[in-house]
Design a protein around this motif. Structure first.
Motif, short mmCIF file in Angstrom:
data_model
loop_
_atom_site.label_atom_id
_atom_site.label_comp_id
_atom_site.label_asym_id
_atom_site.label_seq_id
_atom_site.Cartn_x
_atom_site.Cartn_y
_atom_site.Cartn_z
N LEU A 172 60.50 65.99 44.58
CA LEU A 172 60.03 67.23 45.18
C LEU A 172 60.55 67.50 46.59
O LEU A 172 60.50 68.65 47.04
N SER A 173 61.02 66.49 47.28
CA SER A 173 61.50 66.68 48.65
C SER A 173 62.88 67.33 48.64
O SER A 173 63.81 66.81 48.03
N PRO A 174 63.01 68.46 49.33
CA PRO A 174 64.31 69.14 49.32
C PRO A 174 65.41 68.34 50.02
O PRO A 174 66.57 68.40 49.64
N ALA A 175 65.05 67.57 51.04
CA ALA A 175 66.05 66.80 51.78
C ALA A 175 66.29 65.42 51.17
O ALA A 175 67.20 64.72 51.57
N GLY A 176 65.45 65.03 50.23
CA GLY A 176 65.59 63.70 49.65
C GLY A 176 64.99 62.65 50.57
O GLY A 176 64.41 62.95 51.60
N ILE A 177 65.13 61.42 50.17
CA ILE A 177 64.61 60.30 50.96
C ILE A 177 65.80 59.59 51.57
O ILE A 177 66.73 59.21 50.88
N GLY A 178 65.74 59.39 52.88
CA GLY A 178 66.80 58.64 53.55
C GLY A 178 66.74 57.17 53.21
O GLY A 178 65.67 56.61 52.97
N THR A 179 67.88 56.53 53.17
CA THR A 179 67.95 55.12 52.81
C THR A 179 67.19 54.25 53.80
O THR A 179 66.46 53.34 53.39
N GLU B 289 64.72 55.12 55.85
CA GLU B 289 63.28 55.37 55.74
C GLU B 289 62.71 54.73 54.49
O GLU B 289 61.63 54.13 54.51
N LEU B 290 63.41 54.88 53.39
CA LEU B 290 62.95 54.31 52.12
C LEU B 290 62.89 52.79 52.20
O LEU B 290 61.92 52.17 51.77
N GLY B 291 63.91 52.19 52.77
CA GLY B 291 63.94 50.73 52.91
C GLY B 291 62.79 50.23 53.77
O GLY B 291 62.11 49.26 53.41
N GLY B 292 62.54 50.90 54.89
CA GLY B 292 61.44 50.49 55.76
C GLY B 292 60.09 50.66 55.08
O GLY B 292 59.21 49.80 55.20
N LEU B 293 59.93 51.75 54.37
CA LEU B 293 58.68 52.01 53.66
C LEU B 293 58.44 50.97 52.58
O LEU B 293 57.33 50.43 52.45
N VAL B 294 59.44 50.68 51.79
CA VAL B 294 59.30 49.72 50.70
C VAL B 294 59.07 48.31 51.23
O VAL B 294 58.18 47.59 50.75
N PHE C 141 51.83 53.79 44.47
CA PHE C 141 52.95 53.80 45.40
C PHE C 141 54.24 54.22 44.70
O PHE C 141 54.99 55.06 45.20
N VAL C 142 54.49 53.66 43.53
CA VAL C 142 55.71 53.99 42.78
C VAL C 142 55.70 55.46 42.34
O VAL C 142 56.71 56.16 42.45
N VAL C 143 54.55 55.94 41.88
CA VAL C 143 54.44 57.34 41.47
C VAL C 143 54.65 58.26 42.67
O VAL C 143 55.36 59.28 42.57
N ALA C 144 54.08 57.90 43.81
CA ALA C 144 54.24 58.72 45.02
C ALA C 144 55.70 58.75 45.48
O ALA C 144 56.22 59.81 45.88
N LEU C 145 56.38 57.62 45.44
CA LEU C 145 57.80 57.60 45.82
C LEU C 145 58.64 58.43 44.87
O LEU C 145 59.55 59.15 45.29
N THR C 146 58.34 58.35 43.59
CA THR C 146 59.05 59.15 42.61
C THR C 146 58.83 60.64 42.84
O THR C 146 59.78 61.44 42.82
#
Length: 72
Positions: free
Chosen positions: A33-40, A42-47, A23-28
């Motif tokens: 690699l994501s051009p738009a980055g991770i939204g706060t 979305e990231l919070g909900g996922l974590v 999970f940590v490797v995938a988030l990293t």
């Protein structure tokens, strides 16, 4: 190493730890690699969702261990 995985519970704990590492490797990788980055949001909900899942997983492994009489 065989002593560590001699029981099902040891194997379950190892799989849980491996899942967390993946999970940590995938988030990293997603963050890099994501051009738009991770939204706060979305990231919070996922974590939070993943942490709740892992909490339930480890509680169920502990209950399984207690049912078998292994103790803590």
């Amino acid at each position: 190493m065989k002593e560590r995985f001699g029981s099902d519970v040891g194997f379950y704990y190892a799989i849980g730890a491996f899942t967390i590492v993946i999970f940590v490797v995938a988030l990293t990788a997603l963050a890099v690699l994501s051009p738009a980055g991770i939204g706060t949001v979305e990231l919070g909900g996922l974590v939070v969702g993943f942490l709740l899942f892992m909490l339930v997983y480890f509680v169920s492994v502990t209950v399984h261990r207690l049912e078998d009489g292994d103790g803590l």
